[in-house]
Scaffold this motif. Sequence first.
Motif, PDB file in Angstrom:
ATOM      1  N   TYR A   1      11.294   1.197  -9.084  1.00  6.42           N
ATOM      2  CA  TYR A   1      11.539   1.948  -7.944  1.00  6.42           C
ATOM      3  C   TYR A   1      10.845   3.101  -7.939  1.00  6.42           C
ATOM      4  CZ  TYR A   1      15.430  -1.253  -7.353  1.00  6.42           C
ATOM      5  OH  TYR A   1      16.174  -2.442  -6.977  1.00  6.42           O
ATOM      6  N   ASN A   2       9.602   3.293  -7.496  1.00  2.58           N
ATOM      7  CA  ASN A   2       8.934   4.800  -7.437  1.00  2.58           C
ATOM      8  C   ASN A   2       9.403   5.514  -6.459  1.00  2.58           C
ATOM      9  OD1 ASN A   2       6.770   6.164  -8.826  1.00  2.58           O
ATOM     10  ND2 ASN A   2       5.559   5.724  -7.031  1.00  2.58           N
ATOM     11  N   LYS A   3       8.940   7.025  -6.714  1.00  2.00           N
ATOM     12  CA  LYS A   3       9.239   8.105  -5.644  1.00  2.00           C
ATOM     13  C   LYS A   3      10.645   8.598  -5.895  1.00  2.00           C
ATOM     14  CE  LYS A   3       5.384   6.784  -2.748  1.00  2.00           C
ATOM     15  NZ  LYS A   3       4.713   7.059  -1.317  1.00  2.00           N
ATOM     16  N   MET A   4      11.382   8.356  -7.059  1.00  2.00           N
ATOM     17  CA  MET A   4      12.733   8.412  -7.145  1.00  2.00           C
ATOM     18  C   MET A   4      12.916  10.085  -6.829  1.00  2.00           C
ATOM     19  SD  MET A   4      14.560   5.961  -7.410  1.00  2.00           S
ATOM     20  CE  MET A   4      16.202   6.627  -8.079  1.00  2.00           C
ATOM     21  N   ASP A   5      11.849  10.948  -6.825  1.00  2.00           N
ATOM     22  CA  ASP A   5      12.101  12.399  -6.698  1.00  2.00           C
ATOM     23  C   ASP A   5      12.298  12.601  -5.218  1.00  2.00           C
ATOM     24  OD1 ASP A   5       8.751  13.308  -5.639  1.00  2.00           O
ATOM     25  OD2 ASP A   5       9.102  11.230  -6.593  1.00  2.00           O
ATOM     26  N   LEU A   6      11.813  11.615  -4.304  1.00  2.00           N
ATOM     27  CA  LEU A   6      11.867  11.831  -2.960  1.00  2.00           C
ATOM     28  C   LEU A   6      13.408  11.230  -2.420  1.00  2.00           C
ATOM     29  CD1 LEU A   6       8.669  10.982  -1.090  1.00  2.00           C
ATOM     30  CD2 LEU A   6       9.552  13.226  -1.723  1.00  2.00           C
ATOM     31  N   ASN A   7      13.995  10.159  -3.183  1.00  2.00           N
ATOM     32  CA  ASN A   7      15.071   9.553  -2.629  1.00  2.00           C
ATOM     33  C   ASN A   7      15.914   8.959  -3.719  1.00  2.00           C
ATOM     34  OD1 ASN A   7      16.918   7.752  -1.300  1.00  2.00           O
ATOM     35  ND2 ASN A   7      15.594   7.990   0.482  1.00  2.00           N
TER      36      ASN A   7
ATOM     37  N   THR B   1      11.262   5.387 -11.327  1.00  2.00           N
ATOM     38  CA  THR B   1      10.067   6.380 -11.973  1.00  2.00           C
ATOM     39  C   THR B   1       9.740   7.200 -10.631  1.00  2.00           C
ATOM     40  OG1 THR B   1       8.312   5.029 -11.047  1.00  2.00           O
ATOM     41  CG2 THR B   1       9.004   4.715 -13.353  1.00  2.00           C
ATOM     42  N   SER B   2       9.056   8.316 -10.935  1.00  2.00           N
ATOM     43  CA  SER B   2       8.381   9.294  -9.952  1.00  2.00           C
ATOM     44  C   SER B   2       7.084   9.240 -10.822  1.00  2.00           C
ATOM     45  CB  SER B   2       8.939  10.438  -9.995  1.00  2.00           C
ATOM     46  OG  SER B   2       7.937  11.425  -8.983  1.00  2.00           O
ATOM     47  N   ALA B   3       6.178   8.810  -9.988  1.00  2.00           N
ATOM     48  CA  ALA B   3       4.608   8.975 -10.574  1.00  2.00           C
ATOM     49  C   ALA B   3       4.265  10.281 -10.333  1.00  2.00           C
ATOM     50  CB  ALA B   3       3.642   7.928  -9.952  1.00  2.00           C
ATOM     51  N   LEU B   4       4.891  10.970  -9.579  1.00  2.00           N
ATOM     52  CA  LEU B   4       4.296  12.323  -9.165  1.00  2.00           C
ATOM     53  C   LEU B   4       4.916  13.251 -10.313  1.00  2.00           C
ATOM     54  CD1 LEU B   4       2.822  13.541  -6.645  1.00  2.00           C
ATOM     55  CD2 LEU B   4       5.143  14.278  -6.081  1.00  2.00           C
ATOM     56  N   THR B   5       5.997  13.222 -10.478  1.00  2.00           N
ATOM     57  CA  THR B   5       6.709  14.385 -11.663  1.00  2.00           C
ATOM     58  C   THR B   5       6.527  13.622 -13.029  1.00  2.00           C
ATOM     59  OG1 THR B   5       8.798  13.329 -11.625  1.00  2.00           O
ATOM     60  CG2 THR B   5       8.388  15.184  -9.793  1.00  2.00           C
TER      61      THR B   5
ATOM     62  N   VAL C   1      -6.707   8.659  -6.213  1.00  2.00           N
ATOM     63  CA  VAL C   1      -5.362   8.529  -5.609  1.00  2.00           C
ATOM     64  C   VAL C   1      -5.674   9.284  -4.287  1.00  2.00           C
ATOM     65  CG1 VAL C   1      -2.890   9.455  -5.615  1.00  2.00           C
ATOM     66  CG2 VAL C   1      -4.249   8.990  -7.732  1.00  2.00           C
ATOM     67  N   THR C   2      -5.002   8.516  -3.161  1.00  2.00           N
ATOM     68  CA  THR C   2      -5.267   9.230  -1.863  1.00  2.00           C
ATOM     69  C   THR C   2      -3.745   8.937  -1.124  1.00  2.00           C
ATOM     70  OG1 THR C   2      -6.107   8.752   0.259  1.00  2.00           O
ATOM     71  CG2 THR C   2      -6.449   7.106  -1.606  1.00  2.00           C
ATOM     72  N   ALA C   3      -3.603   9.868  -0.042  1.00  2.00           N
ATOM     73  CA  ALA C   3      -2.694   9.602   0.796  1.00  2.00           C
ATOM     74  C   ALA C   3      -2.723   8.465   1.840  1.00  2.00           C
ATOM     75  CB  ALA C   3      -2.103  10.937   1.446  1.00  2.00           C
ATOM     76  N   LEU C   4      -3.887   8.352   2.191  1.00  2.00           N
ATOM     77  CA  LEU C   4      -4.100   6.884   3.006  1.00  2.00           C
ATOM     78  C   LEU C   4      -3.898   5.872   2.580  1.00  2.00           C
ATOM     79  CD1 LEU C   4      -7.473   8.269   4.540  1.00  2.00           C
ATOM     80  CD2 LEU C   4      -5.279   8.433   5.702  1.00  2.00           C
TER      81      LEU C   4
ATOM     82  N   PRO D   1       0.920  -1.313   0.083  1.00  2.00           N
ATOM     83  CA  PRO D   1      -0.060  -0.123   0.029  1.00  2.00           C
ATOM     84  C   PRO D   1       0.854   1.209  -0.065  1.00  2.00           C
ATOM     85  CG  PRO D   1      -0.838  -1.420   1.775  1.00  2.00           C
ATOM     86  CD  PRO D   1       0.569  -2.059   1.111  1.00  2.00           C
ATOM     87  N   ASN D   2       0.496   2.302  -0.825  1.00  2.00           N
ATOM     88  CA  ASN D   2       0.936   3.551  -0.429  1.00  2.00           C
ATOM     89  C   ASN D   2       2.507   3.872  -1.539  1.00  2.00           C
ATOM     90  OD1 ASN D   2      -0.277   5.928   0.066  1.00  2.00           O
ATOM     91  ND2 ASN D   2       1.061   6.109   1.958  1.00  2.00           N
ATOM     92  N   VAL D   3       2.946   2.729  -2.154  1.00  2.00           N
ATOM     93  CA  VAL D   3       4.197   2.864  -2.860  1.00  2.00           C
ATOM     94  C   VAL D   3       4.195   3.590  -4.125  1.00  2.00           C
ATOM     95  CG1 VAL D   3       5.076   0.819  -1.902  1.00  2.00           C
ATOM     96  CG2 VAL D   3       3.875   0.524  -3.842  1.00  2.00           C
ATOM     97  N   GLY D   4       2.634   3.689  -4.369  1.00  2.00           N
ATOM     98  CA  GLY D   4       2.245   4.802  -5.652  1.00  2.00           C
ATOM     99  C   GLY D   4       1.887   3.968  -6.899  1.00  2.00           C
ATOM    100  N   LYS D   5       1.095   2.654  -6.614  1.00  2.00           N
ATOM    101  CA  LYS D   5       0.666   2.002  -7.757  1.00  2.00           C
ATOM    102  C   LYS D   5      -0.396   2.574  -8.473  1.00  2.00           C
ATOM    103  CE  LYS D   5      -0.763  -1.432  -4.903  1.00  2.00           C
ATOM    104  NZ  LYS D   5      -0.026  -0.738  -3.656  1.00  2.00           N
ATOM    105  N   SER D   6      -1.621   3.435  -7.983  1.00  2.00           N
ATOM    106  CA  SER D   6      -2.455   3.906  -8.542  1.00  2.00           C
ATOM    107  C   SER D   6      -2.049   5.064  -9.197  1.00  2.00           C
ATOM    108  CB  SER D   6      -3.568   4.447  -7.496  1.00  2.00           C
ATOM    109  OG  SER D   6      -4.208   3.277  -6.743  1.00  2.00           O
ATOM    110  N   SER D   7      -0.963   5.746  -8.552  1.00  2.00           N
ATOM    111  CA  SER D   7      -0.239   6.845  -9.193  1.00  2.00           C
ATOM    112  C   SER D   7       0.240   6.493 -10.558  1.00  2.00           C
ATOM    113  CB  SER D   7       0.488   7.504  -8.523  1.00  2.00           C
ATOM    114  OG  SER D   7      -0.102   7.887  -7.203  1.00  2.00           O
ATOM    115  N   LEU D   8       0.946   5.374 -10.571  1.00  2.00           N
ATOM    116  CA  LEU D   8       1.711   4.986 -11.680  1.00  2.00           C
ATOM    117  C   LEU D   8       0.674   4.328 -12.831  1.00  2.00           C
ATOM    118  CD1 LEU D   8       4.541   2.596 -10.525  1.00  2.00           C
ATOM    119  CD2 LEU D   8       4.846   4.504 -12.207  1.00  2.00           C
TER     120      LEU D   8
END
Length: 471
Positions: A346-352, A373-377, A248-251, A229-236
């Motif tokens: 590897y998601n959230k590369m923008d953070l780390n 990837t960064s599903a955010l950017t 997409v939700t932060a919970l 959960p929360n690794v960014g599947k829905s965002s991807l």
Amino acid sequence: MNLDDTIVAIATPAGRGGIGVVRLAGAESKVIAGRMLHLAGGRALEAGRALFGELLEIESGERIDEVVATWFAAPHSYTTDEIVEISCHGSPVVLRRVVEMAMAQGARLAEPGEFTQRAFLHGRLDLTQAEAVRDLIDSQTVYQAKVAARQLKGSLSHALLPVKEKLVALIARLEAGIDFAEDDVAVMAAEEILAAMEEVRATLRGLEASFAFGKVVHEGLTLAIVGRPNVGKSSLFNQLVERERAIVTALPGTTRDLVIETVALGGIPVRIVDTAGIREALEREREGERERERLDEAEHIGIRKSMEALADADLVLVVLDAGAGLTGVDRELLADVANRAAIVVYNKMDLNQADLGERGELPAAAHLPVVRTSALTGEGIAELRAEILRTVRGSAAQDGGAMLTNLRQQGQVQASLAALSAAASSVQNAVPHEMVLLDLYNGLRALDELTGATTADDILNLIFSTFCIGK
Ligand code: GDP
């Protein structure tokens, strides 16, 4: 089904449109169409020309529509029959009236696929080409259409033709060795026969390997996105689908149900399944019966669907949180997919920027391709798409070449290969050539099912033309 009938059908889809086309095929089509047409300047239908005119009630001569009529003279038509196509304005009642009048004049309503069937029965298309017509009409992406168009032009038949020629030549030489032994036809040496067979088998093996990709092009594939959960599947998922469809939700773990969307990736229809929620629900299941009972019915169905989707998926994206390091669940997931087609994300590369791979933390799945990837950017999404395509294509299919696109074609090529391998072991075991020939004929017959029959005459002709035996 009588091939001599004149058949008629509306060729355009049901419903209203700018233009609707009625197609008549058969010996009477020109006469029948002529009775309901009044062409500009009083002209008669001309082969290969689209002529403007009026559509008239046959009985009363009342005008129904303005049309364009085209006559395709036999044998230069789709079915090789006389064909007339009448393009009306696309009103269903007008089109139906044309069909009714044609039927009143002796035409019969065409069965589904009958035009293409006639084209096949008249030798204008072989079976692979007839299948290509259906694929072309059914195509959901332009790429699929292009693949079908290649096959319609005969790409598969052309690839098979030299194989069949080699096989027929081999059969002819073996037959000659048996039938005309007294005419000094040398009996082929075992090595020579095996070498000839191997050439045929190598090409067939290449074609068989193309089926994996051909099937994917034809039917598309299912891609499942899994991860904690929360690794960014829905965002991807959203990035791949390019639409804000999944919520997409932060919970953590809020996407309970399967979210499925089909997109065209490199022209291949890809069903992307976001299986968020599988893991934590599974873990709850493991906690015991009492806990499981608390899962409501709907959620049960959701989980079952998720598990089925994961089991059915042709390709799995395992999403990891690049910043968080590997957890036990991550390791479990990686072990699960280690033996199937999968890509590690590897998601959230923008953070780390930490690289999990460099830390050697992909124990079971070290061989899988990794994309950051960064599903955010949106960073790395293009690479992910490219990696998905690379994985799907594998090494088998070369673009532009012939490929098998359905089970029937694969079945026939496999049957041919099986027969040829039986023939090869017979030769190795010095079995008489009469017996080897049985297998060779079986191998040939399977290919005939794809491209059309090789007749006994073909083989006889070859025997006589290449061996000059017909004294
Ligand atoms: P899921 O539970 O695996 O489907 O995860 P979601 O897609 O719902 O994402 C969970 C949270 O992480 C959301 O707040 C997202 O906006 C955020 N998120 C997802 N991908 C990234 C990323 O690449 N970078 C950053 N910074 N946040 C992300």
